[in-house]
Design a protein around this motif. Structure first.
Motif, PDB file in Angstrom:
ATOM      1  N   PRO A   1      -5.598 -15.457   6.580  1.00  0.00           N
ATOM      2  CA  PRO A   1      -5.123 -16.185   5.602  1.00  0.00           C
ATOM      3  C   PRO A   1      -5.698 -17.531   6.359  1.00  0.00           C
ATOM      4  O   PRO A   1      -6.247 -18.417   5.987  1.00  0.00           O
ATOM      5  CB  PRO A   1      -3.945 -16.040   4.902  1.00  0.00           C
ATOM      6  CG  PRO A   1      -3.702 -15.304   6.292  1.00  0.00           C
ATOM      7  CD  PRO A   1      -4.767 -14.937   6.612  1.00  0.00           C
ATOM      8  N   HIS A   2      -5.066 -17.764   7.626  1.00  0.00           N
ATOM      9  CA  HIS A   2      -5.625 -19.001   8.341  1.00  0.00           C
ATOM     10  C   HIS A   2      -6.767 -20.031   8.409  1.00  0.00           C
ATOM     11  O   HIS A   2      -7.550 -20.069   8.642  1.00  0.00           O
ATOM     12  CB  HIS A   2      -5.287 -18.982   9.376  1.00  0.00           C
ATOM     13  CG  HIS A   2      -3.191 -19.116   9.412  1.00  0.00           C
ATOM     14  ND1 HIS A   2      -2.418 -20.102   8.603  1.00  0.00           N
ATOM     15  CD2 HIS A   2      -2.348 -18.875   9.803  1.00  0.00           C
ATOM     16  CE1 HIS A   2      -0.872 -20.828   8.910  1.00  0.00           C
ATOM     17  NE2 HIS A   2      -1.270 -19.144   9.121  1.00  0.00           N
ATOM     18  N   VAL A   3      -7.802 -18.068   9.308  1.00  0.00           N
ATOM     19  CA  VAL A   3      -8.923 -18.342   9.061  1.00  0.00           C
ATOM     20  C   VAL A   3      -9.863 -19.178   7.454  1.00  0.00           C
ATOM     21  O   VAL A   3     -10.259 -19.469   7.329  1.00  0.00           O
ATOM     22  CB  VAL A   3      -9.688 -16.574   9.209  1.00  0.00           C
ATOM     23  CG1 VAL A   3     -11.308 -16.970   9.548  1.00  0.00           C
ATOM     24  CG2 VAL A   3      -9.488 -16.587  10.682  1.00  0.00           C
ATOM     25  N   ASP A   4      -9.573 -18.145   6.418  1.00  0.00           N
ATOM     26  CA  ASP A   4      -9.637 -18.653   5.043  1.00  0.00           C
ATOM     27  C   ASP A   4      -9.524 -20.210   4.490  1.00  0.00           C
ATOM     28  O   ASP A   4     -10.322 -20.842   4.539  1.00  0.00           O
ATOM     29  CB  ASP A   4      -9.128 -17.910   3.747  1.00  0.00           C
ATOM     30  CG  ASP A   4      -9.987 -16.294   4.269  1.00  0.00           C
ATOM     31  OD1 ASP A   4     -10.997 -15.623   5.108  1.00  0.00           O
ATOM     32  OD2 ASP A   4      -9.215 -15.146   3.154  1.00  0.00           O
ATOM     33  N   ALA A   5      -8.205 -20.509   5.358  1.00  0.00           N
ATOM     34  CA  ALA A   5      -7.708 -21.926   5.035  1.00  0.00           C
ATOM     35  C   ALA A   5      -8.777 -22.813   5.404  1.00  0.00           C
ATOM     36  O   ALA A   5      -9.050 -24.041   5.986  1.00  0.00           O
ATOM     37  CB  ALA A   5      -6.455 -22.024   5.114  1.00  0.00           C
ATOM     38  N   PHE A   6      -9.304 -22.370   7.270  1.00  0.00           N
ATOM     39  CA  PHE A   6      -9.636 -23.233   8.159  1.00  0.00           C
ATOM     40  C   PHE A   6     -10.734 -23.195   7.905  1.00  0.00           C
ATOM     41  O   PHE A   6     -11.271 -24.633   7.466  1.00  0.00           O
ATOM     42  CB  PHE A   6      -9.340 -22.919   9.155  1.00  0.00           C
ATOM     43  CG  PHE A   6     -10.447 -23.524  10.791  1.00  0.00           C
ATOM     44  CD1 PHE A   6      -9.184 -25.030  10.813  1.00  0.00           C
ATOM     45  CD2 PHE A   6     -10.811 -22.326  12.090  1.00  0.00           C
ATOM     46  CE1 PHE A   6     -10.147 -25.655  12.191  1.00  0.00           C
ATOM     47  CE2 PHE A   6     -10.898 -23.548  12.701  1.00  0.00           C
ATOM     48  CZ  PHE A   6     -10.693 -24.648  13.151  1.00  0.00           C
TER      49      PHE A   6
END
Length: 383
Positions: A34-39
């Motif tokens: 999820p942090h990859v997607d959000a970043f």
């Protein structure tokens, strides 16, 4: 000895720790999450592009970008000569040949007039390059309008290497978002860091989707592992993307701090003859990722290397401006269009400590050492 002052050290805040703790708590540690997607989404909004892909490094991003615009064995790729080798190595990964273009003095970046000359000559010979890699150096955009116009005239795609230029502007736009593909770096010394990482951006959604596939070992859509083309392990981890999200929140603060460093140096050296700072071109904002200057040894009383050595003696890191690629042994046999400007900048250019976490006391230490060099050089000569 006093504590070391680094050229550009990582600058962590409090937000990064919270995002990283969340990654650990959720057990999303491996690449993707999820942090990859959000970043990716947050970075795309920040720079003003519809699509962004988080990768393991800026070099990986450039490798994919060149492959996706069609660069292959035997092709020629025009590229700035005044840059780091990571701007050129991916050209060689693909079996292509770099052709080096000299700088202009307004921004130290690729000279649009020389690019136009090279493209016109190659068009007459039927040898147009497969791509042009425009590098945005030390936090400043190249002059993109004439560069893009020349490439559009001959149908040559532009890949922007904005590894050093996140936070800069060009006529209201973000360098890296103007060409067919752009890349950024989040290496530990960059203005925004994920310790190691990079981003590929493009307005072409299909190209970015293909980059995603290639970066994930080129796995085909199937319940089993099936591959129709060669891929790479180039995805960013969820933990590093978490760091990047925290860093992105303070990007403007980091730019302001580095510009303040430059202003401090400029004022401190205002009365010294022979020192000229890298200009801020009229077309946009220079982040001053690194504060760079040139030293005229006759006017200043010492050359660039004497200043660098004096700083190192006091445990202060400084570096020469990039050695041009056409002077590098590994690239010495490739073509170039001129190179004297880049050579001159390398001969006289120096990068000073520029981190956004430098203290006033550390900046004053740097200034004190630099100001003392001509006097000490004179004493040695007299002795």
């Amino acid at each position: 000895m006093s504590s070391r002052i680094y050229l550009s050290s990582p600058h962590m805040g409090t937000l990064e720790r919270g995002y990283v703790d969340d990654a650990f708590a959720s057990n999303w540690i491996a690449p993707l999450g999820p942090h990859v997607d959000a970043f990716q989404e947050e970075f795309a909004r920040c720079v003003g592009t519809p699509h962004a892909l988080a990768l393991s490094s800026g070099t990986a991003a450039l490798h994919l970008a060149l492959q996706l615009v069609g660069v292959g064995p035997g092709d020629d790729v025009l590229v700035s000569t005044l840059t780091f080798s990571a701007s050129v190595n991916p050209i060689r990964y693909l079996g292509a040949c770099p052709v080096f273009i000299d700088s202009e003095r307004t921004s130290w970046n690729m000279d649009p007039a020389l690019l136009e000359e090279e493209l016109a000559m190659r068009a007459r010979l039927g040898r147009l390059p497969r791509a042009v890699v425009v590098v945005h150096l030390y936090g400043q955009s190249a002059d993109l309008d004439p560069l893009m116009a020349a490439c559009d005239r001959y149908g040559v795609p532009v890949v922007e290497d904005a590894a050093e230029a996140l936070g800069s502007t060009y006529k209201g736009r973000t360098p890296g978002t103007v060409g067919r593909v752009g890349i950024y770096s989040f290496n530990g010394n960059k203005i925004l860091t994920t310790s190691g990482g990079g981003m590929l951006v493009s307005a072409d959604g299909e190209l970015v989707q293909h980059a995603l596939k290639l970066a994930t070992q080129a796995r085909d859509t199937a319940p089993h592992y099936q591959h129709s083309e060669v891929g790479y392990n180039y995805r960013m981890s969820n933990v590093l993307a978490a760091i990047g999200r925290g860093q992105l929140h303070v990007l403007e603060d980091r730019v302001a701090a580095r510009r303040a460093n430059h202003a401090f140096y400029a004022e401190a050296f205002r009365d010294l003859p022979g020192i000229q700072f890298m200009p801020e071109a009229p077309w946009g904002r220079h982040t001053r990722w690194l504060t760079t200057l040139t030293i005229d040894p006759e006017a200043f009383g010492a050359d660039r290397e004497a200043v660098r050595v004096a700083l190192e003696r006091e445990n202060i890191e400084a570096r020469p401006v990039w050695k041009p690629m056409h002077l590098q042994p590994v690239f010495a046999n490739f073509e170039r269009r001129r190179g004297s400007v880049a050579e001159d900048l390398f001969r006289h250019g120096l990068c000073l400590p520029s981190g956004s976490n430098l203290t006033r006391q550390e900046l004053e230490r740097v200034v004190e050492v630099v100001r003392a060099v001509p006097r000490k050089q004179g004493l040695r000569t007299a002795g």
